[in-house]
Design a protein around this motif. Structure first.
Motif, PDB file in Angstrom:
ATOM      1  N   ASP A  43       1.485 -13.886   0.659  1.00 30.94           N
ATOM      2  CA  ASP A  43       2.730 -14.882  -0.429  1.00 30.94           C
ATOM      3  C   ASP A  43       3.928 -14.937   1.281  1.00 30.94           C
ATOM      4  O   ASP A  43       4.654 -15.720   0.909  1.00 30.94           O
TER       5      ASP A  43
ATOM      6  N   ARG B 252       8.175  -6.691  -5.904  1.00 30.71           N
ATOM      7  CA  ARG B 252       7.743  -8.126  -5.212  1.00 30.71           C
ATOM      8  C   ARG B 252       9.013  -8.575  -4.562  1.00 30.71           C
ATOM      9  O   ARG B 252       9.443  -8.571  -3.030  1.00 30.71           O
TER      10      ARG B 252
ATOM     11  N   ARG C 227       0.651  -1.135   0.354  1.00 29.27           N
ATOM     12  CA  ARG C 227      -0.109   0.537   0.047  1.00 29.27           C
ATOM     13  C   ARG C 227       1.169   1.396   0.070  1.00 29.27           C
ATOM     14  O   ARG C 227       0.757   2.134  -0.769  1.00 29.27           O
TER      15      ARG C 227
ATOM     16  N   ARG D  46     -15.212  -5.443   5.187  1.00 30.66           N
ATOM     17  CA  ARG D  46     -13.933  -3.986   3.833  1.00 30.66           C
ATOM     18  C   ARG D  46     -14.343  -3.034   3.926  1.00 30.66           C
ATOM     19  O   ARG D  46     -14.514  -1.691   4.120  1.00 30.66           O
TER      20      ARG D  46
HETATM   21  O1   DC Z   1      -3.744  -6.968   2.983  1.00 32.27           O
HETATM   22  P1   DC Z   1      -3.878  -5.831   2.504  1.00 32.27           P
HETATM   23  O2   DC Z   1      -5.336  -5.389   1.177  1.00 32.27           O
HETATM   24  O3   DC Z   1      -3.510  -4.474   3.131  1.00 32.27           O
HETATM   25  O4   DC Z   1      -2.646  -6.180   0.800  1.00 32.27           O
HETATM   26  C1   DC Z   1      -2.891  -4.913   0.255  1.00 32.27           C
HETATM   27  C2   DC Z   1      -2.963  -5.509  -1.327  1.00 32.27           C
HETATM   28  O5   DC Z   1      -1.632  -5.977  -1.830  1.00 32.27           O
HETATM   29  C3   DC Z   1      -3.558  -6.852  -1.915  1.00 32.27           C
HETATM   30  O6   DC Z   1      -4.047  -6.183  -3.657  1.00 32.27           O
HETATM   31  C4   DC Z   1      -2.503  -7.772  -2.287  1.00 32.27           C
HETATM   32  C5   DC Z   1      -1.111  -7.341  -1.921  1.00 32.27           C
HETATM   33  N1   DC Z   1      -0.088  -7.412  -0.821  1.00 32.27           N
HETATM   34  C6   DC Z   1       0.716  -8.998  -1.611  1.00 32.27           C
HETATM   35  O7   DC Z   1       0.461  -9.112  -3.022  1.00 32.27           O
HETATM   36  N2   DC Z   1       1.347  -9.213  -0.987  1.00 32.27           N
HETATM   37  C7   DC Z   1       1.290  -9.669   0.140  1.00 32.27           C
HETATM   38  N3   DC Z   1       2.561 -10.274   1.379  1.00 32.27           N
HETATM   39  C8   DC Z   1       0.656  -8.968   0.818  1.00 32.27           C
HETATM   40  C9   DC Z   1      -0.488  -7.842   0.223  1.00 32.27           C
END
Ligand code: DC
Length: 253
Positions: free
Chosen positions: A159, A136, A67, A185
């Motif tokens: 992940d 990532r 985020r 949500r």
């Molecule tokens: O859990 P969240 O809604 O705050 O996550 C935000 C976004 O980040 C969501 O689209 C998935 C991504 N995300 C990710 O790809 N890998 C992670 N380890 C955590 C979140």
């Protein structure tokens, strides 16, 4: 200039000192990582934070990191064609957490950005940001550095059990009915009255689709994860179940 990924700040006063309300904590000499993955709206963040508190462990919200990257993209005006620039900016921002807060708050360029990362525009953009492989791998490296510095950790994301910590001794995967997830949500983001349940349901199913189909670090349920469907369970019910699993596993660690 990018700041070293080893610069994750160490807690001044770590929340890991929090006492368990149920009287059970992981012995302070034990190192442990517990991963919690699953789609949005399954209660992951709340459950992960409360489980960490109950067990006397630290809590890492990896979604906050993605985020924060999405907020940087929007606020600095990067387009989807400027991925190299965005990744450089995120590395340079040296995202890190203030572990003296409970839950830990996230900073970019040493400035707190918690107030920004739950905004609707960030939520809409974050799925795109989370598909960028270079970003990532940067985030996963950072998460491993954080674990090295906080070796008693509950970490939640998409992940964590599959890619970031495949050897974690305890892995959970939370799931729930899409309509229940949409309602949660809306509550979580304070959007009651602004967005209908059906619209939110469509948005989160679209986000699931993107999260599950990306080539790098897709949302998957690790083979060795314990799956909990939270649709009908209270938060305490979920945490009780998780605590029981951790307690059983601890003997083998
Ligand atoms: O859990 P969240 O809604 O705050 O996550 C935000 C976004 O980040 C969501 O689209 C998935 C991504 N995300 C990710 O790809 N890998 C992670 N380890 C955590 C979140």
């Amino acid at each position: 200039m990018p700041v070293s990924e080893t610069s994750e700040r160490v807690a001044k006063e770590s929340p890991s000192s929090t006492q368990s309300t149920a009287g059970f904590t992981v012995p302070s000499t034990k190192e442990i990582i517990i991963t919690i993955d699953g789609p949005a709206g399954t209660g992951k963040s709340t459950v992960a934070r409360m489980l960490a508190q109950r067990l006397g462990l630290d809590f890492l919200d990896t979604g906050a990191m993605y985020r924060a990257a999405a907020a940087i993209m929007i606020d600095r005006g990067y387009t989807e064609d400027e991925i190299g620039e965005l990744v450089s900016a995120v590395i340079g921002a040296d995202l890190h957490f203030d572990w003296s807060q409970d839950p830990p708050t996230i900073l970019a360029w040493d400035t707190p950005i918690d107030h920004r990362i739950r905004s609707d525009d960030v939520t809409q953009r974050v799925s795109f940001v989370a598909t960028i492989p270079e970003l990532r791998s940067h985030m996963v490296r950072k998460q491993r550095v954080i674990f090295a510095q906080h070796p008693r950790l509950v970490t939640e994301g998409r992940d964590q059990g599959s890619i970031a910590f495949p050897d974690a001794p305890v892995k959970f995967y939370l799931d729930a009915d899409p309509k229940v997830r949409a309602e949660r949500r809306i509550d979580q983001l304070g959007l009651n009255g602004d967005v209908s349940v059906d619209e939110m349901c469509e948005r989160i199913l679209e986000r699931d689709r993107i999260d599950s189909s990306r080539s790098d670090g897709p949302l998957v349920c690790p083979d060795d994860a314990i799956v909990i469907d939270t649709s009908e369970l209270s938060i305490d019910g979920v945490i009780d179940e998780m605590e029981r699993v951790v307690r059983d596993r601890l003997d083998d660690l």
